[in-house]
Write a protein that holds these residues in place. Structure first.
Motif: not given
Length: 472
Positions: A175-184
Motif C-alpha cells: 500500500x505504498x501508493x495509497x499511503x503517499x496519496x493520503x499524505x498528499x
C-alpha cells in the motif's frame, strides 16, 4: 500548470486580458491571427483558447470540429464586443465553452476567465489519468492494531506538514501508493494534482519524454510539443513508483529537478520552473543497488529526506481479520452478492497465511472468494477455490544452522524464500534469462516473475550467457 493561448488582433484587448490572467496566476501565449492559432495548436498543446470574436471564422462549427480533432484539443472561450444573445447562442451551440462580453468589469471578466481556465486544467488532468485529491483516502482511513503500522502512521502524519522529498519502502502490495496519496490529501498541496508514474512500466526510451515532456521534432514521431508529468503535477505531488527501475542517465536529471526545481523538455534548452513535491517508492533494497552501481547515492540521499518503511502483512497479522472484513464488505456491494461474513476457520486460515503479495493479495483473495462462495459465509474451501491460495510447503529439510528457537512462520518463510530463489535461479539459467519462457514454465505471469526476481536480486542479464549446467 495551465497553458492558455490568447488570440486577439487588438493590442488593447490582448493587453487587458493578459493582465487579468496574470493576476489570477495564469500565463498566456499570444497570437494575432487565425493562422497563428492553427500553427500554435498544431505544434503545441494548450488547455484553452481565448479568442476575440472578430478572429473567429464565420463557420464556427467547422473551426471547432477542426480543433476537436487535435490530440489534446483545447476548450474555447470567445470574447465578444457586444452583448448579443443570438450570436452567443449560436457559438455555444457550435461547441464553445463560453462567450464573454468585453463590456464586463475587470473583476468579473478576470475571475470568470481564471475559473474557466482552472476547470479546463482539471479536465485535462482527469483525461490524462491524474485523480484529484478529493477522491483520495486520508491517513484516518488507516486503522491498525499493529505497533509497526501505528509507528508508520505517526511518522506519516509528521510528513503532512512538510514539503520535503519522501521515500516509501516496502514489499509489493503493502500500500505504498495509497499511503503517499493520503499524505498528499492532508497536505497543503491537497488542492493540486497527485500524479502517479510507474517507472518500471514505461519503456526506457519513453520515460524521459513522459516525465519531462518534449518539443516538436525532438525525436522521430514528435510532431508536436507535449507536457510531461512534472509540468502536469505543478503545485501538487508526483509519485514515482518503482524508482529503483529508473535508468542511471535519468537519475541524474531527476536529481537536477530536485535541486533546481526546474525541468528541461526533451529537445529544449529552456528550463521550465515547476513547483512539485516528489514522493518515491520501491520494493528494492536501494543500498544494495547503490553498492552494485545501479542507483546513484546522491539521488538516494536527496530522495530519502524522510524514509517510511511500510511493514508487510505477515508482520501485522492482528490486522488481517479487520482488513478481510472490510474487503468483504466492499466486494459484496460491488459484486452484488449475499455474502455477509467468514466462517471462523476461514478467518484462522487467513491469519495463518504468509501473504507474499501482502494487502493486495488479501484483497484479491477475498474478492474472488465472495464471488465464488455458495452461501452467506466464506469458507476455507472458497478461499482455496480462488486460485490465489498458495499451498503450504511440505517436508522441506532445514539446514543445520537454522535449527534454533523461532516461530514456525519465520522458519517457513525463510525455507520458502530459499526454495523460490534457487528454483528461479535454476530456471532462468535453463532459459538463458528469457522472461516469457521462464514465466510460462513456472506457471506465473511475467509481472509476478519480475517482482520475485527483484525480491531475490536476480537480473535476466546475468543469465543470458549461461547454460543449464551453469545454473545448477
Amino acid at each position: 500548470m495551465i497553458r492558455l493561448l490568447l488570440a486577439s488582433e487588438t493590442s488593447a484587448i490582448a493587453n487587458r486580458i493578459d493582465k487579468l490572467l496574470q493576476i489570477g496566476g495564469i500565463e498566456a501565449e499570444s497570437v494575432a491571427s487565425v493562422d497563428g492559432v492553427r500553427g500554435k495548436l498544431t505544434r503545441d498543446d494548450f488547455d484553452m483558447l481565448v479568442i476575440e470574436q472578430s478572429l473567429f471564422p464565420e463557420k464556427a462549427i467547422d473551426f471547432l470540429t477542426e480543433l476537436r480533432s487535435l490530440p489534446e484539443h483545447p476548450g474555447v472561450v470567445v470574447l465578444s464586443p457586444e452583448d448579443d444573445p443570438r450570436r452567443r447562442a449560436e457559438l455555444l451551440a457550435s461547441g464553445c465553452d463560453a462567450v464573454l462580453w468585453l463590456g464586463l468589469d475587470d473583476d468579473t471578466l478576470g475571475a470568470t476567465l481564471v475559473s474557466l481556465a482552472r476547470r479546463r486544467g482539471d479536465e485535462t488532468l482527469e483525461r490524462l489519468g491524474a485523480e484529484r485529491s478529493e477522491k483520495r483516502s486520508t491517513l484516518a482511513d488507516f486503522t491498525s492494531a499493529s505497533a509497526s503500522m501505528q509507528h508508520l502512521l505517526r511518522m506519516a502524519r509528521r510528513c503532512v506538514k512538510g514539503d520535503s522529498a519522501l521515500l516509501i519502502l516496502g514489499e509489493t502490495g503493502v500500500g505504498k501508493e495509497r499511503l503517499a496519496r493520503s499524505i498528499h490529501s492532508e497536505s497543503a498541496r491537497s488542492r493540486g494534482p497527485f500524479i502517479t508514474v510507474n517507472c518500471g512500466a514505461l519503456p526506457e526510451t519513453l520515460l524521459e519524454s513522459e516525465l519531462f515532456g518534449h518539443e516538436e521534432g525532438a525525436f522521430t514521431g514528435a510532431v508536436r510539443s507535449r507536457r510531461g508529468y512534472f509540468e502536469l503535477a505543478h503545485r501538487g505531488t508526483i509519485f514515482l513508483d518503482e524508482i529503483g527501475e529508473m535508468p542511471l542517465h535519468l537519475q541524474v536529471k531527476l536529481l537536477r529537478v530536485l535541486e533546481d526545481k526546474s525541468i528541461y523538455r526533451v529537445g529544449s534548452e529552456k528550463p521550465v520552473t515547476v513547483d512539485v513535491r516528489v514522493m518515491a517508492a520501491t520494493n528494492r533494497d536501494l543500498r544494495r543497488e547503490m553498492e552494485s552501481g545501479r542507483f546513484r547515492p546522491d539521488l538516494y540521499y536527496r530522495l530519502a529526506v524522510v524514509t517510511l518503511h511500510a511493514p508487510p502483512l505477515r508482520e501485522r497479522r492482528e490486522d488481517i481479520p479487520e482488513l478481510a472484513r472490510a474487503f468483504l464488505d466492499t466486494s459484496r456491494r460491488k459484486l452484488v452478492r449475499p455474502v455477509t461474513g467468514f466462517e471462523p476457520d476461514a478467518i484462522q486460515a487467513l491469519v495463518r497465511h504468509d501473504w507474499p503479495g501482502n494487502v493486495r493479495e488479501l484483497m484479491n483473495v477475498v474478492e474472488r472468494a465472495v464471488l465464488l462462495a455458495p452461501g452467506r459465509n466464506v469458507r476455507v474451501d472458497d478461499l482455496r477455490a480462488s486460485n490465489q491460495w498458495e499451498a503450504e510447503p511440505t517436508r522441506t529439510e532445514m539446514p543445520p544452522g537454522d535449527r534454533r528457537r523461532r516461530s514456525l512462520a519465520e522458519a517457513r518463510r525463510d525455507v520458502v524464500a530459499r526454495f523460490e530463489q534457487e528454483y528461479l535461479r535454476h530456471l532462468l539459467g535453463e532459459t538463458r534469462g528469457r522472461i516469457g519462457e521462464t514465466a510460462r514454465v513456472a506457471g506465473i505471469t511475467e509481472r509476478t516473475l519480475y517482482t520475485m526476481m527483484r525480491r531475490y536480486g536476480l537480473r535476466k542479464e546475468d543469465f543470458k550467457s549461461m547454460t543449464g549446467d551453469d545454473a545448477r
